[in-house]
Write an enzyme that holds these catalytic residues in place. Sequence first.
Site, PDB file in Angstrom:
ATOM      1  N   ARG A  90       0.840  -1.405   0.184  1.00 23.64           N
ATOM      2  CA  ARG A  90       0.060   0.172  -0.070  1.00 23.64           C
ATOM      3  C   ARG A  90       0.856   1.190  -0.020  1.00 23.64           C
ATOM      4  O   ARG A  90       0.445   2.280  -0.678  1.00 23.64           O
ATOM      5  CB  ARG A  90      -0.872   0.097   1.372  1.00 23.64           C
ATOM      6  CG  ARG A  90      -1.819   1.329   1.379  1.00 23.64           C
ATOM      7  CD  ARG A  90      -2.881   1.241   2.199  1.00 23.64           C
ATOM      8  NE  ARG A  90      -2.750   0.594   3.441  1.00 23.64           N
ATOM      9  CZ  ARG A  90      -2.109   1.055   4.470  1.00 23.64           C
ATOM     10  NH1 ARG A  90      -1.388   1.843   4.613  1.00 23.64           N
ATOM     11  NH2 ARG A  90      -2.127   0.261   5.597  1.00 23.64           N
ATOM     12  N   TYR A 142     -16.914  15.017 -17.957  1.00 25.02           N
ATOM     13  CA  TYR A 142     -17.167  13.570 -17.882  1.00 25.02           C
ATOM     14  C   TYR A 142     -18.338  13.330 -16.606  1.00 25.02           C
ATOM     15  O   TYR A 142     -18.217  14.046 -15.676  1.00 25.02           O
ATOM     16  CB  TYR A 142     -15.929  13.049 -17.512  1.00 25.02           C
ATOM     17  CG  TYR A 142     -16.265  11.296 -16.951  1.00 25.02           C
ATOM     18  CD1 TYR A 142     -17.428  10.619 -17.791  1.00 25.02           C
ATOM     19  CD2 TYR A 142     -15.951  10.996 -15.785  1.00 25.02           C
ATOM     20  CE1 TYR A 142     -17.464   9.422 -17.113  1.00 25.02           C
ATOM     21  CE2 TYR A 142     -16.137   9.761 -15.348  1.00 25.02           C
ATOM     22  CZ  TYR A 142     -17.267   8.924 -16.036  1.00 25.02           C
ATOM     23  OH  TYR A 142     -17.395   7.738 -15.604  1.00 25.02           O
ATOM     24  N   ASP A 216      -7.641  17.384 -16.655  1.00 18.62           N
ATOM     25  CA  ASP A 216      -7.922  16.109 -16.811  1.00 18.62           C
ATOM     26  C   ASP A 216      -7.639  16.082 -18.370  1.00 18.62           C
ATOM     27  O   ASP A 216      -8.159  16.437 -19.140  1.00 18.62           O
ATOM     28  CB  ASP A 216      -9.377  15.647 -16.913  1.00 18.62           C
ATOM     29  CG  ASP A 216      -9.849  14.201 -17.055  1.00 18.62           C
ATOM     30  OD1 ASP A 216      -9.188  13.588 -17.585  1.00 18.62           O
ATOM     31  OD2 ASP A 216     -11.057  13.714 -16.341  1.00 18.62           O
ATOM     32  N   LYS A 241      -7.886   4.417 -20.025  1.00 19.60           N
ATOM     33  CA  LYS A 241      -8.326   4.682 -21.668  1.00 19.60           C
ATOM     34  C   LYS A 241      -7.015   4.474 -22.463  1.00 19.60           C
ATOM     35  O   LYS A 241      -6.590   3.290 -22.524  1.00 19.60           O
ATOM     36  CB  LYS A 241      -9.068   6.114 -21.697  1.00 19.60           C
ATOM     37  CG  LYS A 241     -10.000   6.363 -20.446  1.00 19.60           C
ATOM     38  CD  LYS A 241     -11.169   5.856 -20.995  1.00 19.60           C
ATOM     39  CE  LYS A 241     -12.355   6.323 -20.292  1.00 19.60           C
ATOM     40  NZ  LYS A 241     -12.365   6.263 -18.729  1.00 19.60           N
TER      41      LYS A 241
HETATM   42  C1  LIG Z   1     -12.507  12.489 -18.993  1.00 22.84           C
HETATM   43  C2  LIG Z   1     -12.461  11.356 -18.100  1.00 22.84           C
HETATM   44  N1  LIG Z   1     -12.122  11.681 -16.929  1.00 22.84           N
HETATM   45  C3  LIG Z   1     -11.915  10.475 -15.917  1.00 22.84           C
HETATM   46  C4  LIG Z   1     -12.669   9.472 -16.001  1.00 22.84           C
HETATM   47  C5  LIG Z   1     -12.663   8.540 -14.943  1.00 22.84           C
HETATM   48  O1  LIG Z   1     -11.922   7.316 -15.239  1.00 22.84           O
HETATM   49  P1  LIG Z   1     -12.111   5.984 -14.665  1.00 22.84           P
HETATM   50  O2  LIG Z   1     -13.272   5.418 -15.475  1.00 22.84           O
HETATM   51  O3  LIG Z   1     -10.902   5.338 -14.879  1.00 22.84           O
HETATM   52  O4  LIG Z   1     -12.023   5.900 -13.206  1.00 22.84           O
HETATM   53  C6  LIG Z   1     -13.354   9.262 -17.270  1.00 22.84           C
HETATM   54  C7  LIG Z   1     -14.072   7.879 -17.423  1.00 22.84           C
HETATM   55  O5  LIG Z   1     -14.300   7.112 -16.915  1.00 22.84           O
HETATM   56  C8  LIG Z   1     -13.327  10.249 -18.186  1.00 22.84           C
HETATM   57  O6  LIG Z   1     -13.730  10.137 -19.426  1.00 22.84           O
HETATM   58  N1  LIG Z   2     -21.377   3.327 -15.299  1.00 23.57           N
HETATM   59  C1  LIG Z   2     -20.180   4.159 -15.436  1.00 23.57           C
HETATM   60  C2  LIG Z   2     -20.108   4.950 -16.592  1.00 23.57           C
HETATM   61  C3  LIG Z   2     -18.973   4.957 -16.981  1.00 23.57           C
HETATM   62  S1  LIG Z   2     -18.372   5.970 -18.394  1.00 23.57           S
HETATM   63  C4  LIG Z   2     -16.777   5.667 -18.758  1.00 23.57           C
HETATM   64  C5  LIG Z   2     -16.122   6.863 -19.408  1.00 23.57           C
HETATM   65  N2  LIG Z   2     -15.610   7.909 -18.882  1.00 23.57           N
HETATM   66  C6  LIG Z   2     -16.692   7.468 -20.807  1.00 23.57           C
HETATM   67  O1  LIG Z   2     -16.782   8.612 -20.898  1.00 23.57           O
HETATM   68  O2  LIG Z   2     -17.339   6.603 -21.614  1.00 23.57           O
HETATM   69  C7  LIG Z   2     -20.275   5.319 -13.962  1.00 23.57           C
HETATM   70  O3  LIG Z   2     -21.577   5.624 -13.749  1.00 23.57           O
HETATM   71  O4  LIG Z   2     -19.405   5.921 -13.931  1.00 23.57           O
END
Ligand SMILES: Cc1ncc(COP(=O)(O)O)c(C=O)c1O
Ligand SMILES: N[C@@H](CCSC[C@H](N)C(=O)O)C(=O)O
Length: 453
Positions: A90, A142, A216, A241
């Site tokens: 950790r 997002y 981000d 991603k």
């Molecule tokens: C622009 C952006 N930032 C952050 C996240 C969060 O990443 P994660 O799904 O790995 O938690 C996502 C998608 O989930 C995203 O599309």
């Molecule tokens: N059920 C998930 C959805 C994840 S979206 C993942 C990604 N960032 C995208 O833009 O497609 C949630 O509720 O977080």
Amino acid sequence: MSNSQNPSGIKDKVAALSKNFQTVDIDGHDLPPSPAPSTPRNGRKYALATELVYTEGSDQYNASSVPIYQSATFKQTSASGGQGEYDYTRSGNPTRSHLERHLAKIMRANRALVVSSGMGALDVITRMLRPGDEVITGDDLYGGTNRLLKYLSTHGGIVVHHVDTTKPESVTAAMNSRTTMVLLETPTNPLIKIVDIPSIATAAHSANPGAIVAVDNTMLSPMLLNPLDLGADIVYESGTKYLSGHHDLMAGVIAVNDQVLGDKLYFTINASGCGLSPFDSWLLLRGIKTLGVRMEKQQGNAQRIAEFLESHGFKVRYPGLKSHPQYDLHWSMARGAGAVLSFETGDVNVSERIVESARLWAISVSFGCVNSLISMPCRMSHASIDAKTRAERAMPEDIIRLCVGIEDADDLIDDLSRALVQAGAVNVTLDGFHALGNGQEVGESSSGASPPS
Ligand SMILES: Cc1ncc(COP(=O)(O)O)c(C=O)c1O
Ligand SMILES: N[C@@H](CCSC[C@H](N)C(=O)O)C(=O)O
């Protein structure tokens, strides 16, 4: 231990020596600390594509692939503890350290930290906020980011201002001495709006020198954008991603130049226990090696698909198109347009039929994967933003997001053409086909809001 078991007394000598000299192993071999990380940043030596694959390991067996240190604990050489580089995964793990130092180099940062997801990264960053602090962020974000900020404003006493970050003057107008954090995405997800990082970072730091500008960078990855070079204090991204590229792991990456900030973030990661596991660290390290070739192919394909859709009359949002209203701003900061684009049909039911008619394009959230994906953000990735808020933020309910992969571009276009025709989204003539019902301007909302999930 008798002399017959230990004829030369070497083990006793080594044991005594190793208390002071940690790099000697039990048999007296000179042992570098296991897998020494990729060289820390000392100015970029090679092009990024080279740095991605080049790691200088000094593993004792010269392993070409960094070993997975699948161990929760590390033995110490004395009861006073804390003598070894690692004691508990950790707090730190050799595979994770190697990845973090490799990422620091790639992200042009002094320190990188890896955690269990992109949202985990934002959670670590926002734990620096205190009740009464103010955060300025975008009105196109997002969905998960929006959700976490909403949680903090509802339960944590944090004041969150959502403004149009494409207009630096709107961001400046919301700033005051309590502005502790400015949180930016560019291009935004899913409206592909571009944010002027240098202007906003300068304004934020002059409104409050202690304000943290966090970007981000998930949509572009370090391959195409380095927000720290543009004035940001923190860059973070979802390693789920582009960095990993295969949708086989969840990860979050945070990078900074300031040592004190890095130490604070590390403290939270150790205290809350969200550091990335050794196996996922190894997988991410493997994925990063192909980031350059994947991104090149993906954005080449995305450009072709964006041009294809635009030439057939669709309103397309992609910074690789000259029609993008912030084309020049994007290219003043970034080295590429990425591989996520969105387009509108003017009718939510038509959009649904297109998505469901595609075969090569998987109906899936996320992006950055080698496979091409198609989705309706308002019903999927951004469904956690309620319909009223989506409407207020001019998020078109019919918007379709394409996350382009590495397949053959002609195959992708063929499949999309067939889906457009099958869904009745185009008017087919002897000369070809043209979009129906695309009278919309960028940002104008269509009807048919679906309920939040
Ligand atoms: C622009 C952006 N930032 C952050 C996240 C969060 O990443 P994660 O799904 O790995 O938690 C996502 C998608 O989930 C995203 O599309
Ligand atoms: N059920 C998930 C959805 C994840 S979206 C993942 C990604 N960032 C995208 O833009 O497609 C949630 O509720 O977080």
